[in-house]
Write an enzyme that holds these catalytic residues in place. Structure first.
Site, PDB file in Angstrom:
ATOM      1  CE  LYS A 279      46.854  35.647  43.088  1.00 56.46           C
ATOM      2  NZ  LYS A 279      47.314  36.986  42.712  1.00 56.46           N
ATOM      3  NE  ARG A 353      49.667  39.583  32.635  1.00 58.70           N
ATOM      4  CZ  ARG A 353      50.173  40.667  33.213  1.00 58.70           C
ATOM      5  NH1 ARG A 353      51.200  41.295  32.660  1.00 58.70           N
ATOM      6  NH2 ARG A 353      49.661  41.138  34.329  1.00 58.70           N
TER       7      ARG A 353
END
Ligand code: BES
Ligand code: MN
Ligand code: ZN
Length: 511
Positions: A279, A353
């Protein structure tokens, strides 16, 4: 903050502040506000006549009593228009008042239950909202700061009720509110905790402590167990970190043995750097809160148990860091989840996920139904909803509706997003059964559609709290920093399930 309930006359309280209220447009205060007004020789009426006190929403009027009352201060909290007054207003008013009282320097306050008198609200529900609002509205995370003696805390809030007949209802509401607010505050504590102070191991320790406190079962599984279970998706994410992953399972058996078990699954990423798909630096510190869903599940289980709800619940939290290293997952890697499906890892930053795939797999192995997962899953939740609602998706409309209703009762918001099967196109992989990123379009929907691949017929709902898990300022009962979003909703959903199971025990046993 400690909250007490007392019968009596609020004008006689010697607390650091007395809190009364006023609806907009009222010129002659009645009830407790009227009694305080009389004791102050009409000071409140005078301020109203002079236009200094209007009863507007979020208005606070400070009146120094100058020895005319045992308490040094009276705070008149504006309730806004009487027509638009409801439980949400009680919660948000109480939150803002708690912060105002603290700023005024008082360490203790006495208050009436807003809305239980002429407001016409149910006294028990109003007392619950007052308690939740006061505790959560004055929440702060000061653990790592030096104590500032000049910044006092509001330590005790005494709820004073003149009508003895209403006291038992108020006591019940306050007691329930205390438990729910404490759960949400503990969720905030965990999410605010920096990554170096809350590793997966430490998250599991907190879950264990809470399980012991609530006398419920807890199991904490290690990497070897995950390997035996074939949890390749969770292990893949964990492979980049030196911190060992943990798989937390909490069980509360408040219902009958023949009744089903509600499954709550929470994302427990104690720090999300993005991994090899790293990120940008600017917002990375907020990723210490990427276990907010997991913390919501842990603290909701604690609250459900402390409330003694007559239902069975299992809480499941896969916990790991997501870091880059020589052993980390790489873009393009293929991993295998517990249910046997293979996943092409397009983006190592879509790690939530992955760990949820195995969390949901285990919830189904245990036979939980329905299953609700809660996760800080996608930046797309913020793009779609801003900091005003979380997203909800799933395969069961009745379940989603019940959760939306529970959120409304909590002062939280869930907004339904679509999960069309068309979204499958976006997560098709050339080399595996599914890929973990569908690109920038419809991020919340493709993430949910990914999770749906790991659900086998069980009614399931997915709550994406990435939009709301952190607040940039104090707003109503949410405070700057971690919000604990979802705890109240999950507990209220459990309460609603318990109530409907009590109303129709046969039907509950069948489903
Ligand atoms: N934890 C993040 C989502 C997030 C973003 C939560 C901002 C709170 C605030 C999640 O793991 C993530 O990185 N999601 C990616 C998915 C993408 C790579 C498909 C995202 O939303 O950018
Ligand atoms: Mn991520
Ligand atoms: Zn994440």
């Amino acid at each position: 903050m400690e909250i007490r309930v007392e019968a009596g006359d609020i004008t006689q309280s010697d607390a650091g502040a007395i809190v009364v209220n006023l609806f907009e447009g009222v010129t002659r205060p009645v009830g407790a506000t009227g009694a305080v007004d009389r004791a102050l020789d009409g000071a409140i009426s005078t301020l109203i006549a002079q236009g200094a006190c209007k009863g507007r929403k979020d208005e606070h009027t400070l009146v120094h009593t100058l020895n005319r009352l045992p308490s040094p201060r009276v705070i008149v909290a504006g309730l806004g228009s009487a027509e638009r007054f409801d439980i949400d207003r009680v919660r948000s008013t109480s939150a803002a008042v708690a912060r105002y009282v603290r700023r005024s320097g008082a360490r203790s306050a006495a208050t009436i239950v807003h809305g239980a008198g002429i407001g016409g609200l149910d006294a028990e529900a109003a007392a619950e909202a007052l308690t939740v609002g006061s505790i959560l509205g004055s929440y702060r995370f000061l653990k790592h700061k030096r104590r500032d003696e000049d910044a006092p805390e509001l330590e005790t809030l005494t709820v004073v009720e003149a009508d003895a007949a209403r006291l038992p209802a108020i006591e019940r509401g306050v007691e329930r509110g205390r438990i729910m607010a404490r759960a949400a505050a503990m969720c905030r504590d965990m999410a605010n905790e920096p990554g170096n102070h809350l590793t997966p191991t430490m998250l599991a320790e907190r879950a264990t402590d809470l399980a012991v406190d609530a006398s419920i079962e807890v199991e904490v599984h290690d990497r070897t167990w995950m390997e035996e279970k074939g949890m390749g998706a969770l292990l893949g994410v964990a492979s980049g970190s030196q911190e060992p992953p943990r798989f937390i399972v909490m069980r509360y058996a408040g219902g009958g043995a023949r009744e089903g078990t509600l499954g709550l699954v929470g994302k427990g990423i104690t720090f999300d750097s993005g991994g090899i798909s790293i990120k940008p630096a600017a917002k990375m510190p907020d990723m210490k809160a990427d276990m907010s869903g997991g913390a919501a599940v842990i603290t909701a289980l604690w609250a459900i148990a402390r409330l003694g709800l007559p239902i069975n619940v299992v809480g499941i939290v896969p916990a790991t860091e997501n870091l880059p290293s020589g052993s980390a997952l790489k873009p393009g890697d293929v991993i295998r989840a517990m249910n046997g499906k293979t996943i092409e890892v397009i983006n190592t930053d879509a790690e939530g996920r992955l760990i949820l795939a195995d969390g949901l797999g285990y919830a189904q192995e245990l036979g939980a139904s329905p299953i609700v997962d809660i996760a800080t899953l996608t930046g797309a939740a913020t793009s779609a909803l801003g900091p005003y609602a979380a997203g909800i998706l799933g395969n069961d409309d009745a379940l989603c509706s019940a959760l939306i209703e529970a959120a409304e009762a909590s002062g939280e918001r869930l907004w339904p997003m679509p999960m069309y099967d068309d979204y499958d196109d976006l997560i098709k992989s050339d080399v595996a059964d599914v890929k973990n990123s569908g690109g920038p379009a419809a991020g919340m929907s493709t993430a949910a559609r990914f999770l749906f691949k790991f659900i086998d017929r069980t009614p399931w709902a997915h709550i994406d709290i990435a939009s709301v898990d952190m607040a940039s300022r104090d707003q109503d009962f949410l405070t700057k920093g971690a919000t604990g979003y979802g705890v109240l909703t999950l507990v209220n959903y459990a309460r609603a399930r318990a109530a409907s199971a009590a109303a129709a025990p046969a039907a509950a046993a069948e489903s």
